[in-house]
Structures are given as C-alpha cells and as structure tokens.
Design a protein around this motif. Structure first.
Motif, short mmCIF file in Angstrom:
data_model
loop_
_atom_site.label_atom_id
_atom_site.label_comp_id
_atom_site.label_asym_id
_atom_site.label_seq_id
_atom_site.Cartn_x
_atom_site.Cartn_y
_atom_site.Cartn_z
N ILE A 148 77.71 -36.76 80.47
CA ILE A 148 77.68 -35.29 80.45
C ILE A 148 76.49 -34.79 79.64
N ALA A 149 76.20 -35.45 78.52
CA ALA A 149 75.04 -35.06 77.71
C ALA A 149 73.73 -35.25 78.50
N LEU A 150 73.64 -36.35 79.23
CA LEU A 150 72.45 -36.59 80.06
C LEU A 150 72.32 -35.54 81.15
N ALA A 151 73.45 -35.14 81.74
CA ALA A 151 73.42 -34.12 82.79
C ALA A 151 72.94 -32.78 82.23
N VAL A 152 73.41 -32.45 81.04
CA VAL A 152 72.97 -31.19 80.41
C VAL A 152 71.47 -31.23 80.14
N CYS A 153 70.98 -32.36 79.64
CA CYS A 153 69.55 -32.49 79.38
C CYS A 153 68.74 -32.42 80.68
N ALA A 154 69.28 -33.00 81.74
CA ALA A 154 68.59 -32.94 83.04
C ALA A 154 68.49 -31.51 83.55
N VAL A 155 69.57 -30.76 83.40
CA VAL A 155 69.55 -29.35 83.82
C VAL A 155 68.55 -28.56 82.99
#
Length: 76
Positions: free
Chosen positions: A57-64
C-alpha cells in the motif's frame, strides 16, 4: 561611472543566463524519470501484494504521487 555599472550588470546577467542553461534539466527528461519511477513502484506493489500488504500500500501511494508529480510537471 554609470557605464561601468551597466557593464557589470550585463556581465552578471550573462553569467546568470549561462548558469541557468547548465543547471536545468529538460522538462521532458524529468517527466520521463518520474513516470519510470511510478512504473517501478507499481511493479513493486504488484510483487509484494500477497506477502506484505502494508508495504504494498505504501508503494502504491508513492507510485500515485510520482505519477501525479509527473503530470503536474508536464502540464505546468
């Protein structure tokens, strides 16, 4: 005395213009790098989804955030 000041200001402006040409990154390169970073982060999100959900989830937030930054930089 006035012409001497004018010459110094002209030299300063020329030096500033030269410095700005050297130190700036072209906008297209920065946008491509940010989109590539978003892609790598999304790949990490996909890879870690089953084993480490909070990290995923943290990686997804950073990707966004990286993709949004790339779009803002490109359109701005």
């Amino acid at each position: 005395m006035r012409s001497d000041t004018r010459v110094r200001n002209t030299r300063r402006a020329a030096a500033g213009a030269e410095w700005s040409k050297i130190s700036t990154v072209p906008t297209d390169v920065a946008v491509i790098i940010l989109f590539a970073l978003a892609g790598f982060l999304l790949g990490g999100t996909y890879t870690t989804w089953k084993t480490a959900r909070p990290l995923s989830i943290a990686l997804a937030v950073c990707a966004v955030l990286a993709a949004a930054g790339a779009l803002a930089w490109w359109l701005g």
